[in-house]
Structures are given as structure tokens and as C-alpha cells.
Motif scaffolding. Structure first.
Motif, mmCIF file in Angstrom:
data_model
loop_
_atom_site.group_PDB
_atom_site.id
_atom_site.type_symbol
_atom_site.label_atom_id
_atom_site.label_comp_id
_atom_site.label_asym_id
_atom_site.label_seq_id
_atom_site.Cartn_x
_atom_site.Cartn_y
_atom_site.Cartn_z
ATOM 1 N N GLU A 60 0.835 -1.208 0.000
ATOM 2 C CA GLU A 60 0.000 0.000 0.000
ATOM 3 C C GLU A 60 0.865 1.252 0.000
ATOM 4 O O GLU A 60 0.600 2.213 -0.733
ATOM 5 N N GLN B 32 2.495 1.809 -3.378
ATOM 6 C CA GLN B 32 1.569 2.345 -4.369
ATOM 7 C C GLN B 32 1.314 3.836 -4.163
ATOM 8 O O GLN B 32 1.236 4.608 -5.124
ATOM 9 N N CYS B 33 1.194 4.255 -2.898
ATOM 10 C CA CYS B 33 0.857 5.656 -2.634
ATOM 11 C C CYS B 33 2.057 6.587 -2.808
ATOM 12 O O CYS B 33 1.894 7.810 -2.856
ATOM 13 N N LYS C 32 3.899 7.126 -5.459
ATOM 14 C CA LYS C 32 3.767 7.867 -6.719
ATOM 15 C C LYS C 32 2.401 8.516 -6.855
ATOM 16 O O LYS C 32 2.277 9.644 -7.332
ATOM 17 N N GLN C 33 1.357 7.802 -6.416
ATOM 18 C CA GLN C 33 -0.001 8.289 -6.618
ATOM 19 C C GLN C 33 -0.329 9.487 -5.738
ATOM 20 O O GLN C 33 -0.946 10.454 -6.185
ATOM 21 N N MET C 34 0.087 9.439 -4.465
ATOM 22 C CA MET C 34 -0.270 10.502 -3.523
ATOM 23 C C MET C 34 0.810 11.567 -3.380
ATOM 24 O O MET C 34 0.507 12.754 -3.269
ATOM 25 N N ARG D 135 3.798 11.780 -5.381
ATOM 26 C CA ARG D 135 4.576 12.041 -6.589
ATOM 27 C C ARG D 135 6.072 11.751 -6.380
ATOM 28 O O ARG D 135 6.940 12.442 -6.896
ATOM 29 N N GLU E 182 8.878 9.200 -7.210
ATOM 30 C CA GLU E 182 9.194 8.097 -8.115
ATOM 31 C C GLU E 182 10.025 7.039 -7.382
ATOM 32 O O GLU E 182 11.068 7.360 -6.811
#
Length: 314
Positions: free
Chosen positions: A245, A248-249, A251-253, A255, A257
Motif C-alpha cells: 500500500e 503504491q501511494c 507515486k499516486q499521492m 509524486r 518516483e
């Protein structure tokens, strides 16, 4: 006593902070260390001589050159050791001797600072604290910490406290690291990252994750180092779902890399706890070639769970 403990130490090694200096650009502009020494020794005023002494040490190139410069400057600039900013000279000398591997000279220098009643600044304290993990000497680290407290040295600021957390963690005293953190009046992202790393390394994965969530709630935006710390904690504690989890967050939350270090943590987490297909899928989706550490973690997982490469692909 702290000073006695330091005097009884047989060796000191460190990765040292060097003080900012108004002549710091000299090193990059002079190709030959000898030129830096000649220029610095030409200064006439006391303040310029003082700055020149520190710059001479920092401009030293090779190991032997560093040692010669240290000894020459120590002799030529002895009268300046009563300068109000004499601590800067000592700290620069710390760095030069440490680069040369002459750790007993660093120890002698600290003793001379005490004898001359020169109070260390935060850079000196950070330098001394950086010694302790390399020696795995909790006693030495506690002594330096005690010296600062007992002598009421007004340099135990945010940055020193951050180094204290790291030192206690690497020397095996996670309780002391947590205590220092809890007593801090001011904290930054580095403080939180150091604490999370300390908890994770010592097996307190759930507490590390709890602190990470607390850090987020307080408005601190985790960077790539903070994510390495919390992913490492998940790896040590077997928190597979939580680790995925967080990955995943990134990059998604936030930014952020993922870099090689992050992939190493997650692949090792998955492989270590039997999620081999997920690990293989993650490796295949990497935007760059996996390194030897990632392959070693994956193959170790295959071996641990009695899988062959064909079985994994099947």
C-alpha cells in the motif's frame, strides 16, 4: 564522567561534518593543494589568518598532504586557538585527521579543546556523535551526550538531536532514540525519518508504521528517504499488505518516483514472505534493470519456499 570516558577511549573514527567557511570555494578553484596553503598563510589580520588556517586544512588533497597540513597549521596557528571562533579551527582539524584515518589525533584534539576551555559547537558535537556508530560504542555516544548536557553546551539543537537519534539507533539503544525524539521541542522530516528507521531496524514495525501515519497527519510530506525507512520497517516486520500500500501511494499521492532502494525493499518483502509471483511481476515492471541485490532477494525466496524458476512462472 563524560570527559573521562572520552579520555579512556582507545580509538575514534568518524564521518565528520565540516564547518561552512567563507573561503569554501577556494578548494574548487585551486587545482593544487599547495597553492591553497600558500594563499592561506599570506593573510595578515587575525581573522583572516584564522580563516586561512581552516581553509588550509580543508584544501588538503592526498592522505599524506592532509596529515602534513594538519601538523603545520596546528603549529603555525597555535596563537589563534584563543580566537573567539577557535572551535571552527578544531572542527576543521577534526575532519582533516579523520580523512587521514588518524583517529587518535581527533581524540587528542577534543582533549585539547577541553583543556583550553573551548566549548564545542554543534558541528563538533555532531562530529563526535558520528564516531560512535562506526565503533559500535554506545558508551562513547552516551558520554558525548552527557558532556553536552552536563556542561550546558548550547548546541543541542534540532540537527544535533537528529544525529543523537541516529547514533542511539545504530548503537542498539532504540529506547534512548525514542526518548530523545519525545523530548524534542521541534521536529522536522529528518527527525521523523530517523525515528521510523530506528524502530524498523529494531523490529518495531507496527510502531514505525504508526509513527509514519502520525507524521502524515501532522502535515509532513514524506520524501524518498522516509519511504525507504518505512518500507524497510515493513520488510523487517513482515507487513506485506501495508508495504505494498505504501509503495503504491508513493507515486499516486506524493509524486515520489520509486528508485532502486524502494524496489529492493518491496521485492525482499514479497520474496521473504512467500509472495513470489507478486515479486516476479514487480521485477518485470521495473522501469530499469534490477540489480544483483534484487535478484539475490528473489532467488533466496525461491530457495526458501522450494520453488524453481519454472514453478514460479507456471
Amino acid at each position: 564522567m563524560a570527559s573521562e570516558a572520552l579520555r579512556n577511549s582507545s580509538s575514534i573514527s568518524a564521518s565528520l561534518f565540516l564547518i561552512p567557511c567563507s573561503l569554501s570555494r577556494l578548494r574548487s578553484s585551486i587545482h593544487y593543494p599547495e597553492a591553497g596553503s600558500r594563499i592561506s598563510l599570506s593573510r595578515r589580520t587575525t581573522t583572516r589568518k584564522f580563516l586561512a588556517g581552516t581553509t588550509s586544512i580543508r584544501c588538503s588533497g592526498s592522505t599524506n598532504q592532509t596529515l602534513r597540513t594538519c601538523k603545520n597549521c596546528k603549529t603555525q596557528f597555535d596563537p589563534l586557538l584563543n580566537h573567539p571562533q577557535a572551535c571552527r579551527f578544531h572542527t576543521a582539524h577534526f575532519g582533516a585527521c579523520a580523512r587521514n584515518g588518524d583517529f587518535m589525533e581527533v581524540f587528542d584534539l577534543f582533549k585539547s579543546m577541553q583543556m583550553s576551555k573551548t566549548l564545542p559547537d554543534k558541528y563538533t558535537v555532531m562530529s563526535l556523535l558520528s564516531v560512535c556508530p562506526k565503533l559500535n560504542s554506545l558508551a562513547l555516544g552516551s558520554s558525548v551526550h552527557g558532556f553536552v548536557i552536563k556542561n550546558e553546551v548550547r548546541c543541542c539543537d534540532l540537527f544535533v538531536c537528529n544525529v543523537l537519534i541516529d547514533m542511539y539507533s545504530k548503537c542498539g539503544s532504540v529506547g534512548s532514540a525514542v526518548k530523545v525524539f519525545n523530548q524534542m521541542r521541534e521536529r522536522n522530516l529528518i527527525s521523523w525519518t530517523a525515528l521510523i528507521s530506528a524502530l524498523g531496524i529494531h523490529g518495531y514495525a507496527h510502531e514505525a508504521l504508526k509513527r509514519f501515519r502520525e507524521m502524515e497527519l501532522l502535515g509532513f510530506k514524506p520524501d524518498k528517504v522516509a519511504f525507504i525507512a518505512v518500507l524497510s520497517a515493513c520488510r523487517h516486520g513482515g507487513l506485506v499488505e501495508e508495504g505494498l500500500e505504501l509503495f503504491q501511494c508513493m507515486k499516486q499521492m506524493y509524486r515520489v518516483e520509486p528508485e532502486m532502494d524502494h524496489y529492493e525493499c518491496v521485492v525482499d518483502l514479497l520474496s521473504r514472505f512467500g509472495h513470489l509471483q507478486e515479486a516476479e511481476q514487480l521485477i518485470s515492471m521495473m522501469p530499469f534493470q534490477p540489480n544483483a541485490i534484487i535478484w539475490r532477494s528473489f532467488l533466496a525466496g525461491c530457495n526458501r519456499f522450494s520453488h524453481t524458476e519454472e514453478q514460479v512462472r507456471g
